[in-house]
Design a protein around this motif. Sequence first.
Motif, mmCIF file in Angstrom:
data_model
loop_
_atom_site.group_PDB
_atom_site.id
_atom_site.type_symbol
_atom_site.label_atom_id
_atom_site.label_comp_id
_atom_site.label_asym_id
_atom_site.label_seq_id
_atom_site.Cartn_x
_atom_site.Cartn_y
_atom_site.Cartn_z
ATOM 1 N N VAL A 29 0.843 -1.207 0.000
ATOM 2 C CA VAL A 29 0.000 0.000 0.000
ATOM 3 C C VAL A 29 0.871 1.247 0.000
ATOM 4 O O VAL A 29 0.625 2.202 -0.762
ATOM 5 C CB VAL A 29 -0.962 -0.024 1.210
ATOM 6 C CG1 VAL A 29 -1.716 1.300 1.315
ATOM 7 C CG2 VAL A 29 -1.940 -1.193 1.097
ATOM 8 N N ASN A 30 1.924 1.265 0.829
ATOM 9 C CA ASN A 30 2.831 2.418 0.884
ATOM 10 C C ASN A 30 3.620 2.568 -0.406
ATOM 11 O O ASN A 30 3.794 3.683 -0.923
ATOM 12 C CB ASN A 30 3.809 2.253 2.064
ATOM 13 C CG ASN A 30 3.097 2.076 3.385
ATOM 14 O OD1 ASN A 30 2.449 1.056 3.616
ATOM 15 N ND2 ASN A 30 3.209 3.056 4.264
ATOM 16 N N ILE A 242 -6.556 -7.036 4.380
ATOM 17 C CA ILE A 242 -6.937 -6.532 5.698
ATOM 18 C C ILE A 242 -6.981 -5.005 5.694
ATOM 19 O O ILE A 242 -7.932 -4.394 6.196
ATOM 20 C CB ILE A 242 -5.959 -7.061 6.764
ATOM 21 C CG1 ILE A 242 -6.200 -8.560 6.980
ATOM 22 C CG2 ILE A 242 -6.127 -6.303 8.080
ATOM 23 C CD1 ILE A 242 -5.142 -9.225 7.830
ATOM 24 N N GLN A 243 -5.955 -4.371 5.109
ATOM 25 C CA GLN A 243 -5.917 -2.907 5.101
ATOM 26 C C GLN A 243 -7.063 -2.310 4.287
ATOM 27 O O GLN A 243 -7.649 -1.296 4.661
ATOM 28 C CB GLN A 243 -4.576 -2.424 4.550
ATOM 29 C CG GLN A 243 -3.403 -2.717 5.485
ATOM 30 C CD GLN A 243 -2.085 -2.244 4.911
ATOM 31 O OE1 GLN A 243 -1.817 -1.051 4.825
ATOM 32 N NE2 GLN A 243 -1.247 -3.179 4.499
ATOM 33 N N LEU A 244 -7.392 -2.929 3.160
ATOM 34 C CA LEU A 244 -8.428 -2.377 2.284
ATOM 35 C C LEU A 244 -9.842 -2.691 2.772
ATOM 36 O O LEU A 244 -10.736 -1.848 2.665
ATOM 37 C CB LEU A 244 -8.248 -2.911 0.857
ATOM 38 C CG LEU A 244 -6.974 -2.484 0.127
ATOM 39 C CD1 LEU A 244 -6.851 -3.215 -1.201
ATOM 40 C CD2 LEU A 244 -6.946 -0.972 -0.085
ATOM 41 N N ASN A 245 -10.050 -3.894 3.325
ATOM 42 C CA ASN A 245 -11.407 -4.312 3.671
ATOM 43 C C ASN A 245 -11.796 -4.011 5.113
ATOM 44 O O ASN A 245 -12.985 -3.905 5.414
ATOM 45 C CB ASN A 245 -11.583 -5.815 3.401
ATOM 46 C CG ASN A 245 -11.643 -6.118 1.922
ATOM 47 O OD1 ASN A 245 -12.674 -5.988 1.282
ATOM 48 N ND2 ASN A 245 -10.507 -6.489 1.353
ATOM 49 N N PHE A 246 -10.797 -3.887 5.993
ATOM 50 C CA PHE A 246 -11.104 -3.556 7.378
ATOM 51 C C PHE A 246 -10.669 -2.140 7.721
ATOM 52 O O PHE A 246 -10.726 -1.734 8.877
ATOM 53 C CB PHE A 246 -10.459 -4.568 8.325
ATOM 54 C CG PHE A 246 -10.974 -5.972 8.151
ATOM 55 C CD1 PHE A 246 -12.242 -6.324 8.578
ATOM 56 C CD2 PHE A 246 -10.204 -6.936 7.527
ATOM 57 C CE1 PHE A 246 -12.720 -7.626 8.411
ATOM 58 C CE2 PHE A 246 -10.673 -8.238 7.356
ATOM 59 C CZ PHE A 246 -11.943 -8.576 7.806
ATOM 60 N N THR A 247 -10.182 -1.394 6.721
ATOM 61 C CA THR A 247 -9.783 0.014 6.862
ATOM 62 C C THR A 247 -8.912 0.197 8.091
ATOM 63 O O THR A 247 -9.256 0.924 9.027
ATOM 64 C CB THR A 247 -11.023 0.936 6.949
ATOM 65 O OG1 THR A 247 -11.992 0.504 6.002
ATOM 66 C CG2 THR A 247 -10.624 2.373 6.649
#
Length: 415
Positions: A29-30, A242-247
């Motif tokens: 993501v980074n 996890i980062q995209l779907n659980f914000t």
Amino acid sequence: MHFGRYDYAAFSAFLVYAAGSLAIPIALVNIADDLHFPLAEGGLSAGGLLSFARTIPMILTMLICGFLAGHLGKRKSLGLSVAVMSLGIFLCAFAPQYALLFLALAIAGLGEGIIEGLATPFIQNLHEHDQPGRYINFAHGFWSVGVFFTVTIAGLLLTLGVHWRIILAFIALLGLIPTALFLLPQTHKNPYPESTEPYHPKTIINHAKRIVKVPRFWLYFAAMFLAGGGEFGLTFWAASYIQLNFTTTALAGGLGTTCFAGGMILGRTGFGFYLKQHQLPNLITITAALAVIITLLLPYTNSLLPFMLVLFFAGIAAAPHWPSIQSYATDRLPHLNTTMIFILLSCAGIPGCGTVTYLIGYIGSLTGSLHTAFLIIPLCFLIVTLLIGIDWLFLSPKDLTHRTPEPQIKNPPLA
């Protein structure tokens, strides 16, 4: 189980190899934001394509690693491969744009291909008279150890604001440890058991030709392709999912992948300690069937903590497939060259990793979410269950080939 210097060299090589492979997805993501292909804005395909940056050069070097081992021996070949891999990871840390990151990953892939092709037969040679399947499973467990520590520490560092470039540079420096263990002069007390036979390229090619002419081999080839894809597809995308779907943060994404890696560690080291060689088909078939059931739950788990728990059990179920399918294939094809079987099966697993990883990203881009794309993973494990189950339950060793088995050669060039 008895370990020596070259066991520790293999353990640390797997650990650094895993760290270099997982630092990219945990920071994806980074990286995507810095290099201008944000995942939330249609960049999932570009992210998945990064796995292919390694795949093609890995296949190329796996195909020639037999020749390299014939010239230099497995020990020196592995030492040089870790050095090349570390150089590629170091260059990734300084890549200013996507194309150069892709190129640096390709350089890392050149070294990783030799590790994939030779590390398993390297361990097989060390322990060929002491149930090598146990040692192979145990050594492959250090891939999962590398995943565990990388995603935990890297996720924490990213959350604390440490730049992903610094993390990659540090991992590259860790590669000096296995490089030294492989390449420093060996002692007379514990030399590595390299083949003493002369190097004959034609002999190596003939080994490969004999293997690919056996229909049974392609069953194991397909199983390796799908087992590698199921395992690495989940490893690569878990943190981003996890980062995209659980914000949530990179740390939470890292902890999710840590749960999967923790299950892999428990599975591989545990099976390595307690597994008997004749139990390999039972182990592969049962755990693959369990992996189908467990990974089917992932897209339908809507809370973070239960999702991490499912990832942990998925790691246990997926753990033994890669090393055990290879060791099982050598048992079922005893008249063929063991090292070349390992190399060719790795040539199936690595494309499986790249293909499934890319397909998950591609389907995620088409649908706007990774939910549907994650159903590819249980499909992979389902086909593995069927392939190995059919081989184990319905095909006898007599069905291997209609040819008369070739006589075993004492210390052949790659065995």
